[in-house]
Design an enzyme around this catalytic site. Structure first.
Site, PDB file in Angstrom:
ATOM      1  CD  GLN A 101     -17.367  -2.115 -21.465  1.00 21.07           C
ATOM      2  OE1 GLN A 101     -17.380  -2.542 -20.308  1.00 21.07           O
ATOM      3  NE2 GLN A 101     -17.548  -2.907 -22.518  1.00 21.07           N
ATOM      4  CE1 TYR A 188     -24.306  -6.502 -16.204  1.00 19.09           C
ATOM      5  CE2 TYR A 188     -22.801  -6.586 -18.080  1.00 19.09           C
ATOM      6  CZ  TYR A 188     -23.186  -7.030 -16.815  1.00 19.09           C
ATOM      7  OH  TYR A 188     -22.451  -8.011 -16.172  1.00 19.09           O
ATOM      8  NE  ARG A 235     -17.103  -6.228 -25.879  1.00 23.32           N
ATOM      9  CZ  ARG A 235     -16.547  -7.212 -25.175  1.00 23.32           C
ATOM     10  NH1 ARG A 235     -16.933  -7.453 -23.943  1.00 23.32           N
ATOM     11  NH2 ARG A 235     -15.587  -7.945 -25.688  1.00 23.32           N
ATOM     12  N   GLY A 331      -9.494 -12.181 -24.168  1.00 27.59           N
ATOM     13  CA  GLY A 331      -9.803 -11.848 -22.789  1.00 27.59           C
ATOM     14  C   GLY A 331      -8.998 -12.628 -21.770  1.00 27.59           C
ATOM     15  NE  ARG A 332     -12.800 -17.042 -18.714  1.00 23.91           N
ATOM     16  CZ  ARG A 332     -13.935 -16.734 -19.337  1.00 23.91           C
ATOM     17  NH1 ARG A 332     -13.924 -16.523 -20.645  1.00 23.91           N
ATOM     18  NH2 ARG A 332     -15.067 -16.618 -18.677  1.00 23.91           N
TER      19      ARG A 332
END
Length: 374
Positions: A101, A188, A235, A331-332
């Site tokens: 990424q 971002y 993404r 994810g987690r």
């Protein structure tokens, strides 16, 4: 075996994936210092999770100014490229497919993380709010801090950044990655260009939505030209706010997230990349994507569609069976369960995540989570 739809093989560009389960980008801040260099511990972490059909690395900054958090890895120096080669070699030896990424945080940074203590760079000189960054306060020690006020990039600097993304893509190929994902989400840099709240530019990169999408288009095309469009993903993280509290999200929730992000998806479709990754908000009671948005994404994008954000196996199955998505990221659960696909397949219980070891540290809470012993 339950949840069988998640265990169907599928194609992603030139790759045949063993299942639809994805390890998404997860910042863990374990790179070696100085130099933000990927290391053997990181190689072990990714190798442990190769049961996923597809893997995307944690965000890796494309240049020194792209860093917003302590100890995150880069992909611009020879040492970093060599470090990532350890990761890709370990993943490939286990039969995995892994993309890097490509990340630039833009204004979500602090002067202590910037070269020469300079101000972070951004589309416009508008400080980030409602977010904190993690800075180093001593060897292996850190603390949260408010981002520093940024300075606006010149038009020439914006064009140079497009070239830096392309160079990072070349570096990813040199490091052995199978492809790259462009981080255009979560407030971002690329997201900062897209948002009218953070982009007040008067040049060709600001103003209308099509102008605000220009940076996304140029970066995506430049990266696709390097690695091949069938080995590129993008993404986004649209937020469909239902309350005023929800709208406070890094200061750039769009007034029309549906319209904005369908146009962004069309940019990716025009370039012809392999997949779009859509991350839903993951806090408790966060709004889900409306069905109309999911359907519009499918109508406007011919590649694979990946969903992430507090997904359970059951919810992932519903999205795939509805025809809205092709790949589901966890994810987690993947942080605490290196053998997550096997646990999903057999309905085995999950290890809980230790929140105190999420960012920075040693192998504790990183590579020492146990696999299930039936």
């Amino acid at each position: 075996m339950t949840n069988s739809v998640l265990f169907e093989s599928t194609r992603l560009g030139p790759y045949s994936l063993r299942n639809r389960i994805v390890l998404p980008p997860l910042t863990r801040s374990r790179s070696s210092q100085p130099g933000n260099i990927p290391n053997d511990l990181m190689a072990t972490y990714y190798r442990q999770r190769t049961g996923a059909g597809f893997m995307v690395t944690e965000g890796t900054q494309i240049e020194p100014r792209g860093q917003g958090y302590a100890w995150t890895p880069g992909i611009y120096s020879p040492e970093q490229i060599e470090g990532w080669r350890k990761v890709t070699s370990a993943v490939h030896a286990a039969g995995g497919v892994i993309f890097a990424q490509l990340w630039h945080v833009g204004r979500v940074s602090h002067t202590s993380l910037q070269p020469n203590g300079d101000a972070p760079v951004a589309p416009s000189a508008i400080a980030a709010d409602n977010v904190k960054v993690f800075i180093e306060t001593g060897p292996g020690q850190g603390a949260l801090a408010l981002p520093s006020a940024p300075r606006a990039l010149t038009t020439a600097e914006v064009r140079e950044l497009v070239g830096l993304y392309a160079q990072a893509a070349r570096n990813a190929l040199e490091a052995g990655f199978d492809g790259v994902e462009i981080h255009s989400a979560n407030g971002y840099l690329v997201n900062q260009f897209i948002s009218a709240h953070t982009n007040h530019r008067k040049d060709e990169y600001g103003g209308s939505l099509q102008n605000r999408l220009r940076f996304l288009r140029e970066v995506t095309q430049a990266v696709a030209d390097v690695v091949g469009k069938d080995r590129v993903g993008g993404r986004f993280a649209p937020l469909f706010a239902t309350t005023e509290e929800d709208r406070v999200y890094l200061g750039l929730v769009e007034d029309d997230p549906h319209g904005t992000y369908i146009e962004a998806v069309r940019v990716l479709e025009d370039v012809g990349i392999a997949y779009v990754s859509l991350a839903e908000a993951d806090w408790d009671n966060a709004p889900e994507f409306p069905a109309a948005f999911r359907e519009d994404v499918r109508k406007n994008f011919s590649g694979k569609i990946l969903y992430a954000g507090k997904y359970t196996a059951e919810r992932g199955v519903r999205v795939v069976e509805a025809g809205w998505g092709d790949l589901i990221a966890f994810g987690r659960p993947f942080i605490a369960n290196p053998d997550l696909p096997a646990r999903i397949a057999h309905n085995w219980p999950l290890n809980p995540v230790d929140p105190t070891t999420m960012y920075g540290g040693t192998d504790k809470g990183y590579t020492d989570y146990p696999t299930y012993q039936p």
